[in-house]
Design an enzyme around this catalytic site. Structure first.
Site, short mmCIF file in Angstrom:
data_model
loop_
_atom_site.label_atom_id
_atom_site.label_comp_id
_atom_site.label_asym_id
_atom_site.label_seq_id
_atom_site.Cartn_x
_atom_site.Cartn_y
_atom_site.Cartn_z
N TRP A 180 0.83 -1.21 0.00
CA TRP A 180 0.00 0.00 0.00
C TRP A 180 0.86 1.26 0.00
CZ3 TRP A 180 -4.68 -1.18 -1.28
CH2 TRP A 180 -5.26 -2.35 -0.80
N THR A 224 -6.41 4.65 10.96
CA THR A 224 -7.84 4.55 10.64
C THR A 224 -8.62 5.47 11.59
OG1 THR A 224 -8.33 2.78 12.21
CG2 THR A 224 -7.51 2.09 10.04
N ALA A 264 1.94 14.40 8.14
CA ALA A 264 1.03 14.11 7.03
C ALA A 264 -0.43 14.18 7.49
CB ALA A 264 1.33 12.74 6.45
N GLY A 314 -29.06 12.79 -6.87
CA GLY A 314 -29.86 11.72 -7.48
C GLY A 314 -28.99 10.84 -8.36
N GLN A 322 -37.65 20.95 2.41
CA GLN A 322 -37.04 20.97 3.74
C GLN A 322 -36.03 19.85 3.94
OE1 GLN A 322 -40.37 21.00 6.44
NE2 GLN A 322 -40.88 23.11 5.96
N GLU A 357 -3.13 6.48 7.07
CA GLU A 357 -2.59 7.45 8.05
C GLU A 357 -3.29 7.32 9.40
OE1 GLU A 357 -0.13 9.53 7.83
OE2 GLU A 357 0.32 9.55 5.69
#
Ligand SMILES: Cc1cc2nc3c(=O)[nH]c(=O)nc-3n(C[C@H](O)[C@H](O)[C@H](O)COP(=O)(O)OP(=O)(O)OC[C@H]3O[C@@H](n4cnc5c(N)ncnc54)[C@H](O)[C@@H]3O)c2cc1C
Length: 409
Positions: free
Chosen positions: A166, A370, A246, A344, A284, A368
């Protein structure tokens, strides 16, 4: 491409200095003019927009907090505003800049030798060189202290073995900052592209951060010179210091993403007509969603600015950063969902930026540290009790369970 007017319900602009507003406006214009016209295509094709790298270098967006090597030495709020605007464009682009600045330039600058700094900082600042940061491993994400990658001193060399997963920009990088276990604990190393025994390959099938490259790194008896170690690293805490930099930027970035999805939903709701010729903004239920979004965005903006002021006063603690990252990325995630609802069917196509932000934020929510791990960091700060490892059982377990050692992130 129309210009983004900003989202500022509480007049937070008045809390910024002229220089901070100028930096923000420069990056805002860059995102409108250069990022937005190309980003959907890159996201669709799963490509990092590399053409933007030299332009970001020319704007001093890499290592903007550093004040040597001709870099601007910006304060915390100005740096944060750069991250906010970049993430308004795309979380993947902001990730690129976070990695380059906070996870590669920062450790080389803070823990590197003079030679390492002189060699890499100027090239990373212009974007002539790209960097990556290798901490996570296939079996160690939230608990990097358990890492298996090792560095052994053999004669005048270090020999690296292990793998990282990763890793943002892994295959693009000219230089990797890699964390490995030595006899003296975890240390950082600078590994150059092309070093024999160092391999990288891209991870495919990602539905999030598609305009960012994510890779695996392999080290197979990879020999690097003795001076490739970052000499001022003394343990895992140095890697966590990089992550703290970071994450601070991500706290700002989350609000950038939320501003974009909110603004898109607001404009859409004023134009989209349903029932008796009325725009959907007149209902609304739609207004309640917009009210929730603008309230949370405004709170997140104030949180970010306070984090920046604490940073500049040297009072920022890692649990403050955890609160910023956790809250603001959650706000971005919720705003993306609400904006998608308001749009939509148009909420699921990339004619609008909402679905891209919605997918991107899933990575940001996890990397960085969870969302939940940051909750535990805040929990530890307020109670004084760390709760990363499961509580001890009252009865003896049948088999001894080894709990991995090391700080969580
Ligand atoms: C797109 C992307 C880019 C990345 N870029 C980089 C990079 O450049 N460099 C790098 O080193 N890493 C990078 N990462 C890795 C990232 O930092 C990790 O994914 C992250 O630390 C989480 O680790 P994990 O995915 O292994 O999840 P895990 O640690 O396996 O966690 C899985 C789940 O368990 C929960 N959990 C874990 N431990 C606990 C606990 N003690 N208590 C309660 N809940 C717990 C977590 O909150 C999560 O919900 C990147 C990840 C992604 C997705």
């Amino acid at each position: 491409m129309s210009r983004f007017p900003g989202v500022d319900f509480l007049d937070v602009d008045t809390l910024l200095t002229e220089e901070e507003r100028m930096v923000r406006d420069t990056v805002r214009a860059f995102v409108d003019d250069k990022v937005k016209p190309i980003i959907e295509e890159h996201h669709r094709e799963g490509r990092t927009p590399l053409a933007l790298v030299p332009e970001m270098g020319a704007l001093n967006l890499f290592g903007a907090s550093i004040s040597e090597y001709g870099l601007p030495g910006l304060g915390g709020v100005a740096y944060g505003l750069i991250m906010q605007e970049l993430e308004r464009g795309d979380s993947g682009l902001r990730s690129f800049v976070s990695v380059q600045s906070s996870l590669v330039m920062y450790p080389i600058y803070a823990f590197g030798s003079q030679e390492q700094k002189d060699k890499w900082i100027p090239r990373l600042a212009t974007g002539e060189a790209i960097g990556c940061f290798g901490l996570t491993e296939p079996d160690f994400g939230s608990n990097p202290g358990g890492m298996r990658t090792t560095a052994k001193k053999v004669g005048n060399e270090w020999v690296l073995n292990g793998s990282k997963q990763w890793i943002t920009n892994g295959t693009l990088a000219d230089v990797a900052v890699v964390w490995a276990k030595t006899e003296d604990g975890v240390r950082g190393f600078v590994v150059e592209k092309g070093t024999p025994g160092f391999t990288s390959s891209d991870q495919h099938g990602k539905f999030s951060l598609r305009a960012s490259t994510t890779s695996e790194l392999g080290f197979h008896d990879c020999r690097i010179p003795a001076d490739a170690i970052l000499p001022k690293t003394t343990g895992l805490k140095n890697a966590l210091m990089c992550l703290n930099q970071a994450r601070y930027g991500i706290a700002w970035g989350g609000i950038g993403s939320a501003m974009e999805t909110y603004y898109t939903a607001l404009e859409y709701s004023k134009e989209r007509i349903q029932f008796s010729g009325q725009p959907i903004a007149s209902h609304q239920l739609v207004q309640e969603k917009l009210a929730w979004m603008i309230t949370e965005i405004s709170k997140g903006q104030l949180l970010s600015i306070q984090l920046g002021r604490l940073k500049d006063a040297d009072k920022l603690k890692h649990w403050h950063v955890s609160m910023g990252k956790r809250n603001n990325v959650w706000v971005a995630r919720e705003c993306a969902k609400l904006a998608r609802e308001i749009l939509g069917a148009n909420g699921i196509v990339d004619d609008y930026p909402v679905i891209r932000h919605m997918l991107n934020i899933e990575s940001v929510y996890t990397y960085e540290g969870t969302h939940d791990i940051h909750g535990l960091i805040i929990g530890e700060a307020v109670t004084g009790i760390p709760s990363y490892n499961p509580p001890e059982r009252s009865e003896k377990p049948a088999k001894k369970v080894e709990t991995p050692v090391g700080a969580a992130r």
